[in-house]
Design an enzyme around this catalytic site. Structure first.
Site, PDB file in Angstrom:
ATOM      1  N   LYS A 166       2.836   3.362  -5.638  1.00 55.24           N
ATOM      2  CA  LYS A 166       2.352   2.320  -6.550  1.00 55.24           C
ATOM      3  C   LYS A 166       3.442   1.881  -7.536  1.00 55.24           C
ATOM      4  CE  LYS A 166      -0.927   3.286  -3.988  1.00 55.24           C
ATOM      5  NZ  LYS A 166      -0.933   2.548  -2.694  1.00 55.24           N
ATOM      6  N   GLU A 169     -11.544   4.069  -1.069  1.00 59.73           N
ATOM      7  CA  GLU A 169     -11.970   4.349   0.308  1.00 59.73           C
ATOM      8  C   GLU A 169     -12.866   5.594   0.385  1.00 59.73           C
ATOM      9  OE1 GLU A 169      -8.865   3.638  -0.594  1.00 59.73           O
ATOM     10  OE2 GLU A 169      -7.424   5.128   0.036  1.00 59.73           O
ATOM     11  N   ASP A 220      -3.205  -2.989  -2.585  1.00 58.95           N
ATOM     12  CA  ASP A 220      -4.271  -1.985  -2.603  1.00 58.95           C
ATOM     13  C   ASP A 220      -4.141  -1.123  -3.863  1.00 58.95           C
ATOM     14  OD1 ASP A 220      -5.276   0.861  -0.569  1.00 58.95           O
ATOM     15  OD2 ASP A 220      -6.477  -0.566  -1.719  1.00 58.95           O
ATOM     16  N   ASN A 221      -5.241  -0.505  -4.277  1.00 64.16           N
ATOM     17  CA  ASN A 221      -5.243   0.546  -5.317  1.00 64.16           C
ATOM     18  C   ASN A 221      -4.824   0.099  -6.707  1.00 64.16           C
ATOM     19  OD1 ASN A 221      -3.756   2.066  -2.617  1.00 64.16           O
ATOM     20  ND2 ASN A 221      -5.790   2.723  -3.301  1.00 64.16           N
ATOM     21  N   ASP A 230       0.829  -1.207   0.000  1.00 61.95           N
ATOM     22  CA  ASP A 230       0.000   0.000   0.000  1.00 61.95           C
ATOM     23  C   ASP A 230       0.864   1.256   0.000  1.00 61.95           C
ATOM     24  OD1 ASP A 230      -2.618   1.393   2.126  1.00 61.95           O
ATOM     25  OD2 ASP A 230      -2.353   1.427  -0.053  1.00 61.95           O
TER      26      ASP A 230
HETATM   27  C1  LIG Z   1       9.290   3.400  -0.502  1.00 63.43           C
HETATM   28  N1  LIG Z   1       8.447   3.381   0.682  1.00 63.43           N
HETATM   29  N2  LIG Z   1       8.677   2.568   1.727  1.00 63.43           N
HETATM   30  C2  LIG Z   1       7.725   2.817   2.637  1.00 63.43           C
HETATM   31  C3  LIG Z   1       6.853   3.821   2.186  1.00 63.43           C
HETATM   32  C4  LIG Z   1       5.733   4.474   2.716  1.00 63.43           C
HETATM   33  C5  LIG Z   1       5.125   5.468   1.969  1.00 63.43           C
HETATM   34  C6  LIG Z   1       3.958   6.239   2.564  1.00 63.43           C
HETATM   35  O1  LIG Z   1       3.152   5.418   3.403  1.00 63.43           O
HETATM   36  C7  LIG Z   1       3.104   6.816   1.466  1.00 63.43           C
HETATM   37  C8  LIG Z   1       3.103   8.183   1.259  1.00 63.43           C
HETATM   38  C9  LIG Z   1       2.347   8.704   0.210  1.00 63.43           C
HETATM   39  C10 LIG Z   1       1.625   7.857  -0.649  1.00 63.43           C
HETATM   40  C11 LIG Z   1       1.639   6.472  -0.413  1.00 63.43           C
HETATM   41  C12 LIG Z   1       0.964   5.532  -1.363  1.00 63.43           C
HETATM   42  N3  LIG Z   1      -0.486   5.529  -1.322  1.00 63.43           N
HETATM   43  C13 LIG Z   1      -1.151   6.239  -2.227  1.00 63.43           C
HETATM   44  O2  LIG Z   1      -0.578   6.974  -3.019  1.00 63.43           O
HETATM   45  C14 LIG Z   1      -2.637   6.141  -2.231  1.00 63.43           C
HETATM   46  C15 LIG Z   1      -3.347   7.126  -2.922  1.00 63.43           C
HETATM   47  C16 LIG Z   1      -4.747   7.084  -2.952  1.00 63.43           C
HETATM   48  C17 LIG Z   1      -5.493   8.132  -3.689  1.00 63.43           C
HETATM   49  C18 LIG Z   1      -6.576   7.789  -4.502  1.00 63.43           C
HETATM   50  C19 LIG Z   1      -7.291   8.779  -5.182  1.00 63.43           C
HETATM   51  C20 LIG Z   1      -6.911  10.101  -5.059  1.00 63.43           C
HETATM   52  F1  LIG Z   1      -7.614  11.072  -5.694  1.00 63.43           F
HETATM   53  C21 LIG Z   1      -5.822  10.467  -4.267  1.00 63.43           C
HETATM   54  C22 LIG Z   1      -5.117   9.486  -3.581  1.00 63.43           C
HETATM   55  C23 LIG Z   1      -5.454   6.064  -2.286  1.00 63.43           C
HETATM   56  C24 LIG Z   1      -4.724   5.078  -1.616  1.00 63.43           C
HETATM   57  O3  LIG Z   1      -5.365   4.055  -0.978  1.00 63.43           O
HETATM   58  C25 LIG Z   1      -3.335   5.103  -1.586  1.00 63.43           C
HETATM   59  O4  LIG Z   1      -2.684   4.084  -0.930  1.00 63.43           O
HETATM   60  C26 LIG Z   1       2.366   5.954   0.661  1.00 63.43           C
HETATM   61  C27 LIG Z   1       5.603   5.798   0.715  1.00 63.43           C
HETATM   62  C28 LIG Z   1       6.709   5.148   0.160  1.00 63.43           C
HETATM   63  C29 LIG Z   1       7.332   4.163   0.920  1.00 63.43           C
HETATM   64 MG   LIG Z   2      -4.026   2.503  -0.477  1.00 63.06          MG
END
Ligand SMILES: Cn1ncc2cc([C@H](O)c3cccc(CNC(=O)c4cc(-c5ccc(F)cc5)cc(O)c4O)c3)ccc21
Ligand SMILES: [Mg+2]
Length: 214
Positions: free
Chosen positions: A144, A199, A169-170, A141
């Protein structure tokens, strides 16, 4: 402003949930994100699919990539059998700080190890650092575009074995097209798409469950 959103979410949990009660923590976050401020938790609808896959797998060791505020961490940890462990990886310190407090508020800190750092750096250290043979369950999650490289990394590090289950997810929104191609075209995975909604919205999204065949 986005980071402050997470502290407002934490305050909503502390105000509306019961300490030590994971179900109330999940409900408090879902209520807040549906009625006050949308946030990218897996949510209640996709959460039910996560619950059912998790109950079916009943993992001894689970990995989550992308903790965010710890909503899915709580959903997963609350269903783990005694002695089972969940490792969750978060690179953003502000997200990790809120997640630690939400996981602790749910009373699940003994089942969860939150490691701070990027997944690409941490996955190769999992065996040495945590004595993990392989993960029975992985919830993807995080970013992506990291789903494919990190899946390959898990394979190369011997962290998935026959029967390991990946749940992503997603795969529709925001989408993970390369990941879907990878797991659906690979002879090493048996994949299935669970149609749902993004969600707290009516937009289509879904989870892809992929069983590693070894
Ligand atoms: C490398 N690394 N290692 C650990 C680690 C941890 C993170 C952060 O936890 C993190 C920060 C920002 C974004 C995310 C990804 N999630 C998303 O981008 C997402 C978007 C949407 C959505 C859907 C529609 C919209 F209009 C806007 C956002 C719905 C969703 O459920 C999502 O999961 C995860 C990042 C890289 C990492
Ligand atoms: Mg997600």
């Amino acid at each position: 402003f986005a980071l402050l959103k997470n502290t407002r979410m934490l305050k909503a949990v502390q105000k509306n949930a019961t300490k030590g009660d994971p179900e109330s923590v999940i409900s408090a976050i879902d209520y807040y994100c549906r009625h006050k401020e949308w946030a990218m938790n897996v949510g209640d609808e996709k959460g039910l699919i996560l619950d059912s896959v998790l109950t079916e797998v009943n993992p001894s060791t689970a990995l989550e990539l992308g903790t965010y505020c710890g909503y899915s961490t709580v959903r997963i940890a609350r269903l783990l059998s005694p002695g089972s462990k969940l490792i969750t990886v978060e690179f953003n310190p502000a997200f990790a700080a809120v997640a630690r407090q939400i996981i602790a508020y749910a009373g699940l800190q003994d089942k969860v190890t939150l490691v701070e750092g990027p997944s690409g750096d941490l996955i190769p250290k999992m065996k040495a650092r945590f004595g993990i043979k392989s993960f029975d369950f992985v919830f993807l999650d995080h970013w992506k575009d990291r789903y494919v490289p990190d899946t390959k990394l898990l394979e190369d590090c011997g962290l998935v074995s026959e029967g390991s289950v990946l749940l992503a997810d997603n795969v529709i929104c925001p989408g993970a097209p390369e990941y879907l191609k990878y797991v659906r075209n690979s002879p090493r995975y048996e994949s299935r798409y669970y149609k749902s909604n993004l969600e707290y919205t009516k937009v289509e999204d879904g989870l892809e469950k992929s069983v590693f065949l070894g």
